[in-house]
Design a protein around this motif. Sequence first.
Motif: not given
Length: 374
Positions: A55-58, A62, A65, A84-85, A87, A233
């Motif tokens: 995902t480009n979410g963040g 981790e 989430r 995620q974005s 990481t 992102n």
Amino acid sequence: HRSLQTGPVNRSQTPDFAFAFDIDGVLLRSSNPLPHARQALTLLQRLRIPFILLTNGGGRHERDRVAELSRLLSIQISPSMFVQSHTPFADLIDQTDQHDKTKMPLKDKTVLVCGGDGDDCRQVAESYGFTSVVTPADIITSTPTLWPFTSPQSYTTHARPLPHPIYNPSSTSPTHLTISSIFVFADPRDWALDTQLIIDILLSQRGVLGTTRSHSVPTQDHSASNVPLYFSNPDLHWASQYHIPRLGQGGFKAAFMGVWKETHRGIPLEGKTIGKPSQETYAFAEKRLVKHRRELLGTPKGETVGLRKVYMVGDNPLSDIQGGNTYLSPLGSVWNTILVRTGVYNDREIPPHKPTVTVDGVWDAVKWALEREG
Ligand code: G3P
Ligand code: MG
């Protein structure tokens, strides 16, 4: 289809293909699972087919989430199955600056981390190994005049004392706050404050906040280069709960670059934007897929584990489809892209990047791929 049958599964086999699932617009809309998202992942888990969530979410750790995703999707997701974005920023902590004779690693220098709610992103950065993380809340709480249009009171809850004072012309302190790198971990909540702060640091004397290039102030940071700015992102839009796509971190970046264009005075902008569709993020994701396949096969660390094909399932042609189409795998894996209609993309437009196939939703995507794999 055979692979969709409910017969016994050969536990020792794990196919040499895998899936990478985008989250927003494919598996979830905000916190609401999309139709058959649970069934799609559960089927792959039962067939021991490797998959990750990419995902480009963040903005949150981790671990937190992944716990939320496991609950929402009623399936056990491990942190190694989740990218995620920001990481990949964890890989930068030991980086040294070529201009810095001390060769001090980035993790031991002071960095600015922007974005997200409260202190979440600072805590994520610290969990990666950064030891001196400053946030806009710390800065505006210590110097409210730095941006007169924000109420500092709304930041004091999560503010920490600065490691060094901010430079000002009457400063007598022997040391001053020096920012070595700037990271945008997630969408800033106050675009104006974060823009002002980032501009101040980029236009400063080697990261000493409160100076400009014309100051001659000794700095704790021994690098002579400009302060790099990392975005995590590039998404201009994303599929949230609202029925029309919302501006993402790429919107903040576009606004910031508009201000930078008017203020940079010829100073070069260094750093990079990771996240989908960047090669860095896809390479990081592929390593996680190989790791997951290794775990499923029970292959010892010393032995090579291959990956023939990856099906990238996404809703955003500019991040998921473009990234999957253009990724050049050093392992030789072939990436197919499957565009779904449950997020940013809708049929009223021709996607700017042509997917391998376009389907209605994530269950159709898994069925299509499994039928191709026979
Ligand atoms: O901020 C999240 C958004 O940029 C898109 O996330 O999961 O669709 O890559 P995702
Ligand atoms: Mg998406």
